[in-house]
Design an enzyme around this catalytic site. Structure first.
Site, PDB file in Angstrom:
ATOM      1  N   LYS A   1       0.858  -1.187   0.000  1.00  0.00           N
ATOM      2  CA  LYS A   1       0.000   0.000   0.000  1.00  0.00           C
ATOM      3  C   LYS A   1       0.894   1.237   0.000  1.00  0.00           C
ATOM      4  O   LYS A   1       1.798   1.370   0.824  1.00  0.00           O
ATOM      5  CB  LYS A   1      -0.879  -0.044   1.248  1.00  0.00           C
ATOM      6  CG  LYS A   1      -2.149   0.737   1.166  1.00  0.00           C
ATOM      7  CD  LYS A   1      -2.983   0.441   2.398  1.00  0.00           C
ATOM      8  CE  LYS A   1      -4.252   1.224   2.430  1.00  0.00           C
ATOM      9  NZ  LYS A   1      -4.900   1.155   3.739  1.00  0.00           N
TER      10      LYS A   1
HETATM   11  C1  E4P Z   1      -8.241   1.508   4.188  1.00  0.00           C
HETATM   12  O1  E4P Z   1      -7.515   1.148   3.310  1.00  0.00           O
HETATM   13  C2  E4P Z   1      -8.183   2.864   4.753  1.00  0.00           C
HETATM   14  O2  E4P Z   1      -6.951   3.102   5.332  1.00  0.00           O
HETATM   15  C3  E4P Z   1      -9.317   3.046   5.711  1.00  0.00           C
HETATM   16  O3  E4P Z   1     -10.507   2.580   5.126  1.00  0.00           O
HETATM   17  C4  E4P Z   1      -9.462   4.482   6.184  1.00  0.00           C
HETATM   18  O4  E4P Z   1     -10.641   4.600   6.939  1.00  0.00           O
HETATM   19  P1  E4P Z   1     -10.935   5.861   7.886  1.00  0.00           P
HETATM   20  O5  E4P Z   1     -11.066   7.066   7.040  1.00  0.00           O
HETATM   21  O6  E4P Z   1     -12.214   5.515   8.582  1.00  0.00           O
HETATM   22  O7  E4P Z   1      -9.761   5.956   8.816  1.00  0.00           O
END
Ligand code: E4P
Length: 217
Positions: A83
């Site tokens: 990622k």
């Molecule tokens: C997933 O890949 C993201 O990091 C996550 O969904 C972010 O979610 P949030 O905005 O609720 O922290």
């Protein structure tokens, strides 16, 4: 549509995975910090629980170091997805990691142009953050619709991974907008099963069944 669990809590993930309905997992530095555990250990454990894609996020902000971190994370298990943040350096790293045949998830995507660049960099997944756009008064779900149109217009292979989803309504809307995958917190996944009419209907069926005095087994 693939459903991913957005968590680094392996106990919780094991519980969700028992449903057989979790296709992958996403983590981020915040979730790793919340787990209080060593990142490599957590990712390894998640990859043992989940066969599908497991996103592990790099921490560097320059492309050469992101690439090194990504290559190291990819060695943890074959289902690790690297990622990478949607920055110029992040997309340089994405291009290199993708050319090595490694899976990538370009995260922190907030615009159609960013999604275009992620696809051109060869990202396996792009993660548009719906909830965080909503938090700013924007229409997060519209971004999913727009990226779907963009990717279909040009036959891009990058999968849309709807992220920052906070409610079952978000999941439903992302599915109808044509997202390929959605990543959701454990509670949102559990809430997807629930409907007051299901509870009410079941209560009536059970009461009526008891009146029959029968047993199926
Ligand atoms: C997933 O890949 C993201 O990091 C996550 O969904 C972010 O979610 P949030 O905005 O609720 O922290």
């Amino acid at each position: 549509m693939l459903l991913f669990a957005d968590t680094a809590d392996t106990k919780l993930l094991t519980e969700l995975a028992e449903t057989g309905l979790i296709d992958g997992c996403t983590t981020n530095p915040t979730l790793i910090a919340k787990s209080g555990r060593n990142m490599a250990e957590v990712i390894k454990e998640i990859c043992d629980i989940i066969e599908g894609p497991v996103s592990a996020e790099v921490a560097a902000i320059d492309a050469p170091t992101m690439i090194k971190e990504g290559e190291k994370l990819a060695k943890i298990a074959t289902n690790v997805v690297i990622k990478v943040p949607l920055t110029l350096e992040g997309l340089k790293a994405t291009r290199e990691l993708s050319s090595q045949g490694l899976m990538t998830n370009v995260t922190l995507c907030f615009s159609v142009n960013q999604a275009l660049l992620a696809a051109k960099a060869g990202a396996t997944f792009v993660s548009p953050f719906v909830g965080r756009l909503d938090d700013q008064g924007a229409d997060g779900m519209q971004l999913i619709h727009d990226i779907r149109t963009l990717y279909d217009n040009y036959d891009f292979d990058t999968d849309i991974l709807a992220a920052s989803l906070r409610t079952p309504a978000h999941v439903q809307q992302a599915a109808l907008a044509g997202a390929d995958c959605a990543t959701l917190p454990a509670q949102t996944f559990k809430d997807m099963f629930r409907h007051p009419l299901t509870d009410k209907g079941l209560e009536t069926f059970l009461a009526d069944w008891a009146k029959t005095g029968q047993s199926i087994l």
